[in-house]
Write a protein that holds these residues in place. Structure first.
Motif, PDB file in Angstrom:
ATOM      1  N   GLY A  64      29.110 -31.584  13.509  1.00 30.58           N
ATOM      2  CA  GLY A  64      29.955 -30.406  13.701  1.00 30.58           C
ATOM      3  C   GLY A  64      30.279 -29.634  12.457  1.00 30.58           C
ATOM      4  N   ARG A  65      29.507 -29.803  11.375  1.00 35.76           N
ATOM      5  CA  ARG A  65      29.806 -29.082  10.141  1.00 35.76           C
ATOM      6  C   ARG A  65      29.641 -27.576  10.324  1.00 35.76           C
ATOM      7  N   ALA A  66      30.447 -26.825   9.573  1.00 29.27           N
ATOM      8  CA  ALA A  66      30.338 -25.364   9.579  1.00 29.27           C
ATOM      9  C   ALA A  66      29.140 -24.935   8.743  1.00 29.27           C
ATOM     10  N   GLY A  67      28.750 -23.662   8.887  1.00 28.16           N
ATOM     11  CA  GLY A  67      27.631 -23.117   8.127  1.00 28.16           C
ATOM     12  C   GLY A  67      28.036 -21.877   7.342  1.00 28.16           C
ATOM     13  N   LYS A  68      27.245 -21.566   6.307  1.00 24.87           N
ATOM     14  CA  LYS A  68      27.537 -20.383   5.494  1.00 24.87           C
ATOM     15  C   LYS A  68      26.236 -19.745   5.038  1.00 24.87           C
ATOM     16  N   SER A  69      26.267 -18.422   4.870  1.00 29.12           N
ATOM     17  CA  SER A  69      25.129 -17.667   4.350  1.00 29.12           C
ATOM     18  C   SER A  69      25.366 -17.296   2.896  1.00 29.12           C
ATOM     19  N   THR A  70      24.275 -17.188   2.140  1.00 26.61           N
ATOM     20  CA  THR A  70      24.329 -16.733   0.758  1.00 26.61           C
ATOM     21  C   THR A  70      23.983 -15.250   0.743  1.00 26.61           C
ATOM     22  N   PRO A  71      24.901 -14.399   0.316  1.00 30.05           N
ATOM     23  CA  PRO A  71      24.633 -12.953   0.368  1.00 30.05           C
ATOM     24  C   PRO A  71      23.544 -12.530  -0.609  1.00 30.05           C
ATOM     25  N   GLY A  72      22.906 -11.387  -0.276  1.00 26.07           N
ATOM     26  CA  GLY A  72      21.932 -10.789  -1.176  1.00 26.07           C
ATOM     27  C   GLY A  72      20.568 -11.433  -1.158  1.00 26.07           C
ATOM     28  N   ARG A  73      20.279 -12.312  -0.209  1.00 23.20           N
ATOM     29  CA  ARG A  73      18.986 -12.971  -0.141  1.00 23.20           C
ATOM     30  C   ARG A  73      18.017 -12.202   0.753  1.00 23.20           C
ATOM     31  N   THR A  74      16.732 -12.375   0.476  1.00 18.41           N
ATOM     32  CA  THR A  74      15.694 -11.691   1.245  1.00 18.41           C
ATOM     33  C   THR A  74      15.626 -12.206   2.672  1.00 18.41           C
ATOM     34  N   PHE A  75      15.864 -13.496   2.836  1.00 20.13           N
ATOM     35  CA  PHE A  75      15.703 -14.122   4.149  1.00 20.13           C
ATOM     36  C   PHE A  75      17.044 -14.578   4.704  1.00 20.13           C
TER      37      PHE A  75
ATOM     38  N   ILE B 243      27.075 -26.435   5.791  1.00 21.48           N
ATOM     39  CA  ILE B 243      25.636 -26.253   5.909  1.00 21.48           C
ATOM     40  C   ILE B 243      25.220 -24.928   5.261  1.00 21.48           C
ATOM     41  N   ASP B 244      24.170 -24.970   4.434  1.00 23.95           N
ATOM     42  CA  ASP B 244      23.657 -23.777   3.748  1.00 23.95           C
ATOM     43  C   ASP B 244      22.499 -23.190   4.550  1.00 23.95           C
ATOM     44  N   LEU B 245      22.653 -21.913   4.955  1.00 21.02           N
ATOM     45  CA  LEU B 245      21.630 -21.287   5.781  1.00 21.02           C
ATOM     46  C   LEU B 245      20.452 -20.752   4.974  1.00 21.02           C
ATOM     47  N   ASN B 246      20.721 -20.167   3.822  1.00 27.22           N
ATOM     48  CA  ASN B 246      19.640 -19.490   3.097  1.00 27.22           C
ATOM     49  C   ASN B 246      19.788 -19.586   1.586  1.00 27.22           C
ATOM     50  N   SER B 247      20.234 -20.734   1.099  1.00 33.64           N
ATOM     51  CA  SER B 247      20.481 -20.878  -0.336  1.00 33.64           C
ATOM     52  C   SER B 247      19.273 -21.371  -1.118  1.00 33.64           C
ATOM     53  N   ARG B 248      18.235 -21.824  -0.439  1.00 31.34           N
ATOM     54  CA  ARG B 248      17.091 -22.403  -1.134  1.00 31.34           C
ATOM     55  C   ARG B 248      16.318 -21.338  -1.923  1.00 31.34           C
ATOM     56  N   PRO B 249      15.851 -21.657  -3.129  1.00 30.20           N
ATOM     57  CA  PRO B 249      15.074 -20.681  -3.914  1.00 30.20           C
ATOM     58  C   PRO B 249      13.663 -20.534  -3.356  1.00 30.20           C
ATOM     59  N   VAL B 250      13.341 -19.346  -2.862  1.00 35.37           N
ATOM     60  CA  VAL B 250      11.985 -19.045  -2.407  1.00 35.37           C
ATOM     61  C   VAL B 250      11.556 -17.738  -3.073  1.00 35.37           C
ATOM     62  N   TYR B 251      10.300 -17.700  -3.493  1.00 31.23           N
ATOM     63  CA  TYR B 251       9.834 -16.578  -4.308  1.00 31.23           C
ATOM     64  C   TYR B 251       8.880 -15.707  -3.499  1.00 31.23           C
ATOM     65  N   SER B 252       9.463 -15.024  -2.516  1.00 32.66           N
ATOM     66  CA  SER B 252       8.655 -14.239  -1.606  1.00 32.66           C
ATOM     67  C   SER B 252       9.447 -13.052  -1.091  1.00 32.66           C
ATOM     68  N   THR B 253       8.732 -11.948  -0.886  1.00 31.71           N
ATOM     69  CA  THR B 253       9.313 -10.831  -0.139  1.00 31.71           C
ATOM     70  C   THR B 253       9.200 -11.134   1.351  1.00 31.71           C
TER      71      THR B 253
END
Length: 440
Positions: free
Chosen positions: A184-195, A401-411
């Motif tokens: 039941g953990r909450a989730g969060k988005s990292t702003p300014g990401r491509t994905f 929970i981190d939705l989009n914090s992983r470093p990915v090098y893509s448009t």
């Protein structure tokens, strides 16, 4: 039998709804915990015996429904290219200093289907210091299946590491119901990401290598997730809500290939169809076709034996499950994805012959290939297929929970984006330019 072969049970192949337990004459399901020790052993024995000996022709009817699976056919005749003894595998699974090699030994031992495989996996899950070895070993337990696997997974439902506990919950639920379950953990988005999401993928691959031109001799390597990531790159599934039903990027990075320490970036734009007849999930079939330099040496960025340009294709298909509690642009986020993939590769047999596995599982020591190129096609000697799973994790340990914090090098279109600003380094470039890099 290989731990990655499909379960071709009657229920899995039935076209109609099998009905509820009540319809079958039972008041309620019989829980595993309600069974006695002897009953559990009998159930596990029956499960393992059935999977090992059943001829699916007598289960599925038309053999074209299952027997045309190329990987299934190859698995029955291929010799293992990992020639370590069982004793060596058990020793290295628990004591090798490299976590990727410990994990590789675990998966190889499990793939040999020994009676004590689950016991060895459980010991690694309990004692290993690398959390990815632990959750990948949990996945291997699920692959082996049966009552013993369920009981083993349940031992880690309250693990101190929330990710181990959730993977345990997820795999247990899949074995018991077919669907995943989450905490039941909450989730969060990292702003300014491509994905909108960057989902870390676990990938287990069976690599079947044609050993000669007669088509009568085949070899097999069963690559565990960390070993596969070391050779071909760690993959992230990168969807955006607005386009996820028709395209997504698989962003891969190989560490340790460039002398300057930078990751080798290798992005794949996939397109396809998604079935959304259910609100809580999507069933998809996607394909990718990307231009790539093909290194005849069999090692990425190694032009010593020549380089050819080719279009490399790959297919992935499966299901993503949505999390109603995680909202992105007024839509549910993907909490979990699972599926299968297949493609072609080139393995330089001269490069790996007689080498210890530590010298085989090295960065970039294998390249994807195609049959549809007059120069590259004849060098294609490997059939690659396997399964993947990925869920959202808490990567920074804050309990969310981190939705989009992983470093990915893509448009969003798969082009290389080194600073992750959404703008390509060079328009149209989806893989590192080998001419500007120097191998160690």
């Amino acid at each position: 039998m290989a731990i990655d072969l499909c379960n071709k049970s009657p229920a899995a192949l039935a076209e109609s709804d099998p009905g509820s337990w009540a319809d079958a004459g039972h008041a309620e399901p019989v829980l595993l915990d309600d069974l006695g020790t002897e009953q559990r052993d009998a159930l596990n024995f029956a499960y393992r015996t059935t999977l090992s000996n059943v001829d699916p022709r007598f289960v599925a009817g038309d053999p074209a429904a299952w027997a045309s699976d190329f990987g299934y056919a190859l698995d029955r005749v291929a010799i293992r290219l990992d020639n370590r003894t069982n004793d060596e595998l058990r020793e290295q699974a628990l004591k090798h200093p490299d976590p990727a090699m410990r994990e590789q030994a675990l998966f190889e031992y499990a793939d040999r289907d020994h009676a004590d495989a689950i016991e060895l996996l459980a010991q690694a899950i309990r004692d290993d210091t690398d959390r990815q070895v632990r959750w990948d070993a949990l996945w291997a337990v699920e692959k082996l299946g049966g009552a013993r696997a369920v009981a083993t997974l349940q031992r880690f439902l309250k693990d101190a590491d929330p990710e181990i506990a959730e993977w345990s919950r997820l795999f247990t639920s899949e074995l018991q119901t077919g669907d995943p379950a989450f905490d039941g953990r909450a989730g969060k988005s990292t702003p300014g990401r491509t994905f909108d999401e960057t989902i870390f993928l676990l990938i287990h691959c069976d690599l079947y290598v044609r050993l000669d031109d007669s088509n009568q001799h085949w070899g097999k390597i069963s690559l565990a997730p960390q070993g596969l990531a070391r050779i071909y790159g760690q993959a992230h599934a990168c969807p955006n809500v607005a386009t996820r039903e028709k395209q997504l990027v698989i962003a891969k990075t190989i560490d340790g290939l460039h002398t300057d320490g930078s990751p080798h970036v290798d992005n794949y734009l996939f397109r396809g169809f998604t079935d959304r007849t259910r609100r809580d999930r999507g069933n998809f079939f996607f394909e990718s076709l990307v231009p790539r330099p093909f290194f005849k040496s069999g090692r990425a960025d190694d032009p010593s034996q020549g380089v050819a340009q080719a279009n490399i294709g790959f297919a992935r298909y499966g299901t993503w499950h949505l999390e109603p509690r995680f909202q992105i642009h007024d839509e549910y986020a993907i909490r979990y994805v699972r599926g299968r993939f297949q493609g072609w590769g080139h393995v330089n047999l001269a490069r790996i012959a007689g080498k210890p596995l530590e010298e085989v599982l090295t960065p970039g020591n294998g390249v994807l290939s195609t049959l549809h190129d007059p120069e590259v096609g004849p060098m294609t000697n490997a059939f690659i297929l396997g399964t993947f799973k990925g869920k959202l994790n808490d990567w920074d340990g804050d309990g969310v929970i981190d939705l989009n914090s992983r470093p990915v090098y893509s448009t969003a279109e798969g082009e290389i984006d080194s600073d992750q600003d959404g703008i390509p380094d060079e328009p149209g470039l989806t893989c590192c330019d080998w001419t500007t890099r120097q191998l160690p």
